[in-house]
Design a protein around this motif. Structure first.
Motif, short mmCIF file in Angstrom:
data_model
loop_
_atom_site.label_atom_id
_atom_site.label_comp_id
_atom_site.label_asym_id
_atom_site.label_seq_id
_atom_site.Cartn_x
_atom_site.Cartn_y
_atom_site.Cartn_z
N ASN A 1 -1.98 -6.37 0.61
CA ASN A 1 -2.23 -5.71 1.89
C ASN A 1 -1.24 -6.29 2.90
O ASN A 1 -1.11 -7.50 3.04
N SER B 1 -1.41 -2.75 11.62
CA SER B 1 -1.35 -1.31 11.95
C SER B 1 -0.75 -1.11 13.34
O SER B 1 0.02 -0.17 13.57
N LEU C 1 -5.06 -7.01 9.31
CA LEU C 1 -4.60 -5.66 8.96
C LEU C 1 -4.63 -4.72 10.16
O LEU C 1 -3.78 -3.84 10.29
N SER D 1 -6.26 -6.49 -5.40
CA SER D 1 -5.51 -6.51 -4.14
C SER D 1 -5.68 -7.87 -3.49
O SER D 1 -6.72 -8.53 -3.65
N THR E 1 0.61 -7.51 6.00
CA THR E 1 0.35 -8.07 7.33
C THR E 1 1.65 -8.31 8.12
O THR E 1 1.61 -8.83 9.22
N THR F 1 -5.04 -10.14 0.22
CA THR F 1 -4.63 -10.25 1.62
C THR F 1 -4.34 -11.73 1.87
O THR F 1 -5.21 -12.57 1.67
N GLY G 1 -1.23 3.09 4.43
CA GLY G 1 -1.29 1.64 4.56
C GLY G 1 -1.80 1.25 5.93
O GLY G 1 -2.20 2.13 6.70
N LYS H 1 -3.42 -1.15 4.32
CA LYS H 1 -4.35 -1.69 3.31
C LYS H 1 -4.32 -0.77 2.07
O LYS H 1 -4.39 0.45 2.21
N LYS I 1 -5.87 1.14 -0.82
CA LYS I 1 -7.24 1.66 -0.97
C LYS I 1 -7.60 1.93 -2.43
O LYS I 1 -8.75 1.75 -2.82
N ASP J 1 -9.54 -8.43 7.99
CA ASP J 1 -9.58 -7.12 8.65
C ASP J 1 -8.76 -7.16 9.94
O ASP J 1 -8.03 -6.21 10.26
N ALA K 1 0.83 -1.21 0.00
CA ALA K 1 0.00 0.00 0.00
C ALA K 1 0.86 1.26 0.00
O ALA K 1 0.58 2.22 -0.72
#
Ligand code: SF4
Ligand code: SF4
Length: 374
Positions: A154, A229, A225, A180, A156, A182, A170, A172, A174, A222, A118
């Motif tokens: 994405n 973060s 990710l 994309s 991880t 994951t 990032g 993710k 967008k 989700d 990202a």
């Protein structure tokens, strides 16, 4: 969203190749993850992980089956879109002067970039603004960028030097991608949650064996990710960043950094948004043939700021300050966005471990102390 089993990832490669794309993606080579031409999923760094800290990069091979469980390496996609050197023109001497030589261009296949993070996607979008968004369009970049297919990943597995969350870039992806992915490995299940970002991407996804993602699979993506973060190795406070840097041209922090900085330019070479070039003429010994090349340059090189018979940034301090202030502040005025996407490369690949996030925090602290004294 669609689930692609790991065993069907090769179908994506086959479909892209059948549509005339050359594939470029990550490979483990010479102790680092680098980008190069690939043909099969097995060319990618399966089971490899990286460890990054300031001035440190280490790769480790595990027996795992992950395909994308590492962060960015020293190369960025500008290697392909804005190469470090390219020929602008060449010419041969004639009786009356010279004539330009135009070689037959070999037919170029379109590139498909596999595994674009990202932060890197945002760097490409920034370079699009720089090279394509102004009055003067860079025809070399335009030709390299035209028709590129982007498979984003994405992220991880952020590195210790990553801070894309702080920069809003990032982990993710967008926008700006065609597909994309994951990657998730749960127990014995190894699969990708795939999302189309363009009609081209949707069309390809339709032809890969898969099934719609179930709610628990989307939630697992989700969650991965969210954890990513939270695992970012670095943070950068962007509040009033432009005003802060413009007001601190005389901060003592610049002297401290300059005492360590080697002015080697590594940080600008690895940075996915740095775009400065110089022009070099090469004439052969016979004097019959000449070429003009465009080559990456750096605000850390003395020649780069040589203007009208003199260098306007003779000290390392002035060059480091120029780089960081342009990247984090002036870029916003110039292009409407920060010039930093938080990829962390400049921190990892600085031989003396200078860290842009620490530098900014020190300037902010210094400013706060000054304010408190008033
Ligand atoms: S300045 Fe450093 S962290 Fe920011 S985009 Fe460039 S290399 Fe990445
Ligand atoms: S900050 Fe580090 S990488 Fe950049 S020029 Fe200075 S020593 Fe080299």
């Amino acid at each position: 969203m669609q689930i692609i089993e790991r065993t069907c990832l090769e179908n994506l490669f086959d479909l892209l190749k059948a549509r005339g794309y050359d594939l470029f993606g990550p490979v483990a080579r010479d102790g680092a993850i680098v980008y190069d031409q690939i043909d099969h999923v097995t060319d990618m760094p399966i089971g490899w992980h990286d460890r990054q800290e300031k001035g440190t990069y280490r790769l480790e091979k595990t027996s795992g089956s992950s395909v994308f469980a590492y962060a960015v390496g020293p190369y960025s996609w500008k290697k392909f879109l804005h190469p470090s050197a390219h020929l602008l023109w060449k010419a041969a001497r004639t009786e009356n002067g010279f004539e330009l030589i135009k070689d037959e261009e070999p037919e170029k296949r379109k590139p498909a970039f596999i595994g674009v993070r990202a932060c890197e996607l945002n760097a490409i979008l920034i370079q699009d603004k720089v090279f394509l968004g102004g009055q003067a369009v860079d025809s070399n970049y335009q030709a390299n960028r035209a028709g590129a297919f982007i498979v984003a990943v994405n992220c991880t597995h952020p590195a210790g030097t990553c801070f894309c969350t702080s920069m809003g870039t990032g982990p993710k992806a967008k926008n700006g991608f065609d597909i994309s992915l994951t990657e998730l490995i749960e127990g014995g299940n190894h699969y990708f949650i795939a999302e189309a970002g363009s009609e081209k991407g949707a069309d390809i996804l339709l032809q890969i064996p898969g099934r719609p993602a179930a709610e628990n699979e989307i939630a697992a993506g989700d969650d991965a990710l969210k954890q990513s973060s939270e695992k970012m190795g670095r943070k950068l406070d962007t509040e009033n960043i432009k005003e802060l840097l413009y007001a601190n041209a005389d901060s003592p922090v610049w002297d401290e950094v300059a005492n360590r900085c080697l002015s080697c330019g590594n940080c600008t070479m690895v940075c996915p948004t740095c775009f400065c070039t110089t022009v070099e003429d090469k004439t052969d010994l016979t004097g019959q043939h000449t070429e003009r090349w465009s080559k990456w340059d750096s605000c850390f090189s003395l020649d780069f700021s040589y203007i009208h018979g003199g260098n306007v940034r003779t000290s390392v301090k002035s060059r480091y300050r120029q780089w960081m202030t342009h990247k984090l502040a002036a870029w916003i005025d110039q292009f409407g966005t920060s010039g930093c996407v938080g990829c962390g490369r400049c921190i990892t690949w600085c031989p003396v471990g200078i860290d842009i996030t620490e530098g900014l925090a020190a300037i902010r602290n210094n400013q706060t102390e000054k304010n408190n004294e008033i």
